[in-house]
Design a protein around this motif. Structure first.
Motif, PDB file in Angstrom:
ATOM      1  N   ALA A  38       0.817  -1.167  -0.136  1.00 25.84           N
ATOM      2  CA  ALA A  38      -0.007   0.111  -0.158  1.00 25.84           C
ATOM      3  C   ALA A  38       0.816   1.266  -0.012  1.00 25.84           C
ATOM      4  O   ALA A  38       1.882   1.263   0.747  1.00 25.84           O
ATOM      5  N   PRO A  39       0.560   2.290  -0.790  1.00 24.41           N
ATOM      6  CA  PRO A  39       1.376   3.421  -0.807  1.00 24.41           C
ATOM      7  C   PRO A  39       1.595   4.055   0.536  1.00 24.41           C
ATOM      8  O   PRO A  39       0.446   3.910   1.215  1.00 24.41           O
ATOM      9  N   PRO A  40       2.602   4.888   0.898  1.00 23.35           N
ATOM     10  CA  PRO A  40       2.605   5.483   2.311  1.00 23.35           C
ATOM     11  C   PRO A  40       2.004   6.801   2.185  1.00 23.35           C
ATOM     12  O   PRO A  40       1.609   7.177   1.077  1.00 23.35           O
ATOM     13  N   ALA A  41       1.764   7.445   3.398  1.00 23.65           N
ATOM     14  CA  ALA A  41       1.250   8.722   3.494  1.00 23.65           C
ATOM     15  C   ALA A  41       2.275   9.887   3.035  1.00 23.65           C
ATOM     16  O   ALA A  41       1.692  10.896   2.475  1.00 23.65           O
ATOM     17  N   ASN A  98      -2.443   4.982  -6.998  1.00 25.91           N
ATOM     18  CA  ASN A  98      -3.344   5.861  -6.888  1.00 25.91           C
ATOM     19  C   ASN A  98      -3.578   6.749  -6.077  1.00 25.91           C
ATOM     20  O   ASN A  98      -4.705   7.116  -5.613  1.00 25.91           O
ATOM     21  N   ARG A  99      -2.356   7.104  -5.301  1.00 21.64           N
ATOM     22  CA  ARG A  99      -2.322   7.819  -4.184  1.00 21.64           C
ATOM     23  C   ARG A  99      -1.233   9.073  -4.291  1.00 21.64           C
ATOM     24  O   ARG A  99      -0.256   8.873  -4.900  1.00 21.64           O
ATOM     25  N   ASP A 100      -1.612  10.121  -3.734  1.00 22.25           N
ATOM     26  CA  ASP A 100      -0.765  11.148  -3.476  1.00 22.25           C
ATOM     27  C   ASP A 100       0.060  11.233  -2.399  1.00 22.25           C
ATOM     28  O   ASP A 100      -0.509  10.947  -1.218  1.00 22.25           O
ATOM     29  N   VAL A 101       1.416  10.841  -2.392  1.00 24.92           N
ATOM     30  CA  VAL A 101       1.997  10.766  -1.178  1.00 24.92           C
ATOM     31  C   VAL A 101       2.517  12.215  -0.895  1.00 24.92           C
ATOM     32  O   VAL A 101       3.404  12.716  -1.585  1.00 24.92           O
ATOM     33  N   ALA A 102       2.570  12.704   0.357  1.00 22.64           N
ATOM     34  CA  ALA A 102       2.955  14.045   0.738  1.00 22.64           C
ATOM     35  C   ALA A 102       4.333  14.227   0.553  1.00 22.64           C
ATOM     36  O   ALA A 102       5.193  13.297   1.300  1.00 22.64           O
ATOM     37  N   PHE A 126      16.565   7.986   2.180  1.00 24.53           N
ATOM     38  CA  PHE A 126      14.592   8.078   1.849  1.00 24.53           C
ATOM     39  C   PHE A 126      14.011   7.529   2.856  1.00 24.53           C
ATOM     40  O   PHE A 126      14.435   6.083   3.157  1.00 24.53           O
ATOM     41  N   ARG A 127      13.099   8.075   3.180  1.00 28.10           N
ATOM     42  CA  ARG A 127      11.961   7.421   4.182  1.00 28.10           C
ATOM     43  C   ARG A 127      10.704   7.763   3.686  1.00 28.10           C
ATOM     44  O   ARG A 127      10.195   8.594   3.235  1.00 28.10           O
ATOM     45  N   ALA A 128       9.671   6.518   4.072  1.00 25.87           N
ATOM     46  CA  ALA A 128       8.248   6.608   3.723  1.00 25.87           C
ATOM     47  C   ALA A 128       7.406   6.269   5.177  1.00 25.87           C
ATOM     48  O   ALA A 128       7.984   5.625   5.777  1.00 25.87           O
ATOM     49  N   PHE A 129       6.387   6.982   5.361  1.00 32.99           N
ATOM     50  CA  PHE A 129       5.753   6.785   6.476  1.00 32.99           C
ATOM     51  C   PHE A 129       4.385   6.617   6.347  1.00 32.99           C
ATOM     52  O   PHE A 129       3.727   7.188   5.179  1.00 32.99           O
ATOM     53  N   ASP A 130       3.731   5.715   7.208  1.00 35.45           N
ATOM     54  CA  ASP A 130       2.158   5.535   6.685  1.00 35.45           C
ATOM     55  C   ASP A 130       1.657   6.463   7.571  1.00 35.45           C
ATOM     56  O   ASP A 130       1.926   7.567   8.133  1.00 35.45           O
ATOM     57  N   GLU A 131       0.021   6.435   7.620  1.00 31.96           N
ATOM     58  CA  GLU A 131      -0.763   7.541   8.117  1.00 31.96           C
ATOM     59  C   GLU A 131      -0.482   7.618   9.531  1.00 31.96           C
ATOM     60  O   GLU A 131      -0.832   8.741  10.120  1.00 31.96           O
ATOM     61  N   ALA A 132      -0.141   6.691  10.391  1.00 36.59           N
ATOM     62  CA  ALA A 132       0.054   6.783  11.859  1.00 36.59           C
ATOM     63  C   ALA A 132       1.523   7.393  12.035  1.00 36.59           C
ATOM     64  O   ALA A 132       1.873   7.622  13.276  1.00 36.59           O
TER      65      ALA A 132
END
Ligand code: SF4
Length: 455
Positions: A38-41, A98-102, A126-132
């Motif tokens: 799932a794409p991150p937030a 299908n998602r915009d990652v901030a 490089f780091r990616a974070f989920d909704e939480a």
């Protein structure tokens, strides 16, 4: 082996390690994001070491944005770059599935001069974070020079990311390369060509070489026809167009200066490096900072020496690549690792070898040409003023090209027998790079960078 197409890569300016490499790394991270279930937030990027110190002047921040937008160095339209970056700043997000990652470049892209990553001076995290806000993905890459990028593990082991292909005609030193040529009765270009065919068919190799040569020559032409001021706070005026016009006027009036050939070669190199500094389309040769030397010497071969056949041009490029591959494997082509001797010195050595070979040198004379050119760049530091690839870089390429021609000429006047071997000079360059203080390795913390007033 290191392929000719790894050393000569079509990309954009101003830096292979600080622009092309970060763009490649960002694109790799984008691919990894796309592979997540799932794409991150949101995501964040930090640049470290030399990338942090000179990243703004080398457009590393722009390159990261372009890579995250899915652009590639060889295909991105240089004229479209400002619009692409402005669009990302406006949207504050990249598209993953299908998602915009901030991702707000102003806040989420940090040039961290305090922390040096362990693997190499050009580190990127490089780091990616989920909704939480939990970490969903982290990657560390290193841009190790010439547009080469390795992941964390490869840098830990000191790997330099050449293609993992067994060469049919392996050599691990200049002496071994010359011995191989002698044993088989072939030239250095023939050895490199044979090795290239382990990666792709011969017709593709030749078509690729012709594309590289065309891109180099086109870059010179654009540089010769473009005036104005280079980007950045130094406000450096572009000189190649005026120099070229002056030389042409002299030629038309039949006024020949004793230094005319040198002036023409300098102008060709300056044209390329002004294009590079302006973020234009260039060929890494073997880096962007040193991108003017090989094309300037190639044009000298074609225009001044009159050697215009495709086969001679291929001999030039293949021979230069054989020498560049050796230098990269045994020492470095990165200014951030060994100073400018690794960039301009390597390019001059490659160009000298290519020119000598194209003018009919024996393998021994080619080795001598490469050695002379590298020997007289030993110890050269990297100290770009304002963190921009302009001063001393642009003129330095002109001098590298002239030294390369002088080295080839001296070698052609000899019989290939000489005291200092190319292997010895490459090892000396490596050791000198290790001894060099880090402020002279693409940090703009020493040398001209601290002594030239920025006004
Ligand atoms: S001084 Fe040399 S190594 Fe440093 S950025 Fe300029 S060309 Fe590259």
């Amino acid at each position: 082996m290191i392929s000719v197409f790894e050393l000569f890569k079509i990309g954009i300016g101003p830096s292979s390690s600080h622009t092309v490499g970060p763009m490649v790394a960002a694109a790799r991270f984008l691919a990894d994001l796309r592979a997540l279930p799932a794409p991150p937030a949101r995501m964040a990027v930090s640049l470290h070491g030399s990338l942090a110190f000179t990243g703004r002047g080398h457009a590393s921040d722009t390159a990261i944005c372009l890579g995250l937008l899915g652009e590639r160095p060889d295909t991105v339209d240089p004229d479209a770059v400002p619009g692409l970056v402005a669009g990302l700043a406006r949207d504050g997000a990249i598209r993953v599935g299908n998602r915009d990652v901030a991702f707000d470049p102003d806040a989420d892209l940090v040039l961290d001069t305090a922390e040096m990553l362990p693997g190499h001076t050009n580190g990127m995290r490089f780091r990616a974070f989920d909704e939480a806000g939990a970490l969903a993905l982290e990657r560390v890459y290193y841009s190790i020079g010439g547009g080469f990028v390795v992941g964390e593990q490869a840098a830990d082991t000191g790997a330099s990311a050449p293609m993992e292909v067994a060469a049919p005609l392996p050599f691990d030193s200049a002496d071994a390369l010359v011995a191989l040529c002698r044993a088989r009765g072939v030239d250095i270009a023939a050895v490199q060509r044979e090795n290239e065919t382990a990666l792709r068919p011969l017709d593709e190799v030749e078509a690729g070489l012709d594309r590289i040569a065309a891109a180099m020559l086109a870059c010179i032409e654009r540089g010769l026809s473009t005036g104005g001021t280079l980007p950045g706070r130094l406000k450096v005026r572009r000189r190649a167009r005026d120099l070229h016009a002056r030389l042409q006027a002299g030629e038309r009036a039949n006024i020949r200066s004793p230094s005319e050939v040198m002036d023409r070669v300098s102008t060709f190199a300056i044209a390329v490096n002004e294009e590079n500094a302006a973020g234009g389309r260039v060929v890494t040769a073997p880096t962007n900072g040193a991108a003017g030397i090989v094309p300037a010497v190639l044009r000298y071969l074609r225009e001044i020496c009159g050697e215009t056949s495709p086969e001679t041009t291929r001999t030039f490029l293949l021979t230069a690549a054989a020498i560049g591959g050796l230098i990269k494997r045994k020492a470095s082509i990165s200014g951030a690792e060994v100073g400018c001797q690794g960039e301009v010195g390597s390019a001059a050595s490659m160009a000298a070898a290519g020119l000598a070979a194209a003018l009919g040198a024996t393998p021994e004379q080619v080795e001598n040409a490469a050695e002379i050119a590298m020997e007289h760049h030993l110890g050269m530091t990297c100290d770009p003023v304002g963190g921009l690839v302009q001063i001393p870089c642009i003129e330095r390429n002109a001098f590298g090209a002239i030294k390369a021609i002088a080295a080839a000429s001296l070698a052609l006047h000899g019989d290939g027998v000489h005291h200092v071997s190319l292997d010895c000079v490459i090892e000396t360059m490596r050791q000198t790079g290790l001894d060099m203080q880090s402020k002279y390795k693409e940090t703009s913390q020493g040398g001209l960078a601290v002594n030239v007033a920025e006004c």
